[in-house]
Design a protein around this motif. Structure first.
Motif, PDB file in Angstrom:
ATOM      1  N   VAL A   1      -6.032  -4.227  -7.583  1.00 16.27           N
ATOM      2  CA  VAL A   1      -5.311  -2.996  -7.307  1.00 16.27           C
ATOM      3  C   VAL A   1      -6.325  -1.865  -7.262  1.00 16.27           C
ATOM      4  CG1 VAL A   1      -3.527  -1.389  -8.067  1.00 16.27           C
ATOM      5  CG2 VAL A   1      -3.235  -3.854  -8.463  1.00 16.27           C
TER       6      VAL A   1
ATOM      7  N   LEU B   1      -2.845   3.780  -3.028  1.00 11.17           N
ATOM      8  CA  LEU B   1      -2.756   2.699  -4.008  1.00 11.17           C
ATOM      9  C   LEU B   1      -2.529   1.391  -3.255  1.00 11.17           C
ATOM     10  CD1 LEU B   1      -2.683   2.111  -7.105  1.00 11.17           C
ATOM     11  CD2 LEU B   1      -0.195   2.225  -6.921  1.00 11.17           C
ATOM     12  N   THR B   2      -3.507   0.491  -3.306  1.00 15.57           N
ATOM     13  CA  THR B   2      -3.468  -0.750  -2.534  1.00 15.57           C
ATOM     14  C   THR B   2      -3.494  -1.949  -3.471  1.00 15.57           C
ATOM     15  OG1 THR B   2      -4.768   0.373  -0.815  1.00 15.57           O
ATOM     16  CG2 THR B   2      -4.559  -2.017  -0.655  1.00 15.57           C
ATOM     17  N   THR B   3      -2.585  -2.888  -3.235  1.00 10.49           N
ATOM     18  CA  THR B   3      -2.536  -4.129  -4.008  1.00 10.49           C
ATOM     19  C   THR B   3      -2.901  -5.291  -3.093  1.00 10.49           C
ATOM     20  OG1 THR B   3      -0.781  -3.243  -5.415  1.00 10.49           O
ATOM     21  CG2 THR B   3      -1.110  -5.619  -5.463  1.00 10.49           C
TER      22      THR B   3
ATOM     23  N   GLU C   1       0.839  -1.190   0.000  1.00  4.41           N
ATOM     24  CA  GLU C   1       0.000   0.000   0.000  1.00  4.41           C
ATOM     25  C   GLU C   1       0.879   1.248   0.000  1.00  4.41           C
ATOM     26  OE1 GLU C   1      -4.065   0.329   1.741  1.00  4.41           O
ATOM     27  OE2 GLU C   1      -2.970   1.451   3.287  1.00  4.41           O
TER      28      GLU C   1
ATOM     29  N   ASN D   1      -6.887   2.223  -6.640  1.00  2.00           N
ATOM     30  CA  ASN D   1      -6.352   3.577  -6.493  1.00  2.00           C
ATOM     31  C   ASN D   1      -7.472   4.472  -5.999  1.00  2.00           C
ATOM     32  OD1 ASN D   1      -4.546   5.679  -6.537  1.00  2.00           O
ATOM     33  ND2 ASN D   1      -4.837   6.138  -8.696  1.00  2.00           N
TER      34      ASN D   1
END
Length: 237
Positions: free
Chosen positions: A231, A166-168, A154, A233
């Protein structure tokens, strides 16, 4: 995208978050030893990588990669930083530690055979020595997630335009189940779908939602090796 590329190269793991508005006082530590003819551009006012405040600069210099790496590593060592250098293919990574600070350069060649890359800095060594923030940070607090979802990374950035997170993530549900989950999730909050696109081979889908308060969230779904990757955003202006 530049911020994402930069942080993906950084090898830090966070132990927590705290106020990061301190970089003006230490920017010179990061930029010390960078030749005057190198272009230097700061990325965002605030950056947190997995909860760890960081300072990141994009750099570009006229020298070839190998020469640029020698110049930078030599300058840092001369300033009494403990320096290690690692080359892998067409990339060079330089890591330096001093007085509780850790700074890192990730360099590569551009299409003009000059050097480009990123410099980053954190106080991770001081945190570890002082046992600061012993609890792991809670990531993706702003997102609902299917059961069993794992947060991979993140990145939070703040600049004049607002805040972006932005998180994966990944989980074992198929892509269609993830898409349905987030469609229902955003509909429950009265967010409107403003864009949706699926690749011709159905290997990926992108959806963008806008809130009544003009927040924006873009979801990218892909499938690989039996896992679905999501992902997100999340932008607040």
């Amino acid at each position: 995208m530049k911020v994402l590329m930069a942080v993906c190269w950084c090898l830090f793991l966070s132990t927590g978050a705290y106020a990061a508005d301190k970089w003006k006082a230490v920017e010179s530590l990061l930029l010390d030893g960078v030749p005057d003819n190198w272009q230097q551009t700061r990325l965002a006012d605030e950056i947190e990588v997995n909860g760890l405040p960081m300072l990141i600069y994009e750099i570009e210099g006229p020298q070839p990669l190998r020469e640029a790496a020698v110049i930078l590593a030599g300058s840092w060592a001369k300033a009494r930083w403990k320096v290690t250098t690692k080359a892998a293919g067409h990339e060079v990574q330089i890591v330096a530690v001093k007085d509780g600070w850790l700074k890192q350069a990730n360099l590569s060649s551009n299409n003009r055979k000059q050097t480009q890359g990123y410099l980053s800095m954190s106080d991770l060594p001081a945190r570890m020595q002082q046992d600061i923030d012993t609890k792991a940070p809670v990531l993706a607090k702003h997102l609902r997630k299917p059961s069993g979802t794992v947060i991979l990374n993140e990145v939070r950035t703040v600049d004049m335009a607002g805040e972006s997170i932005l998180t994966t993530m990944t989980n074992n549900f198929d892509m269609e189940q993830n898409i349905a989950f987030y469609q229902e999730d955003r509909a429950a909050e009265a967010w409107k779908l403003s864009f949706k696109k699926t690749t011709e081979d159905n290997s990926g889908t992108v959806m963008r939602y806008v809130s009544p308060k003009q927040q924006e969230a873009t979801y990218t779904f892909t499938r690989n090796a039996g896992q679905t990757f999501v992902v997100v955003n999340w932008i607040t202006r």
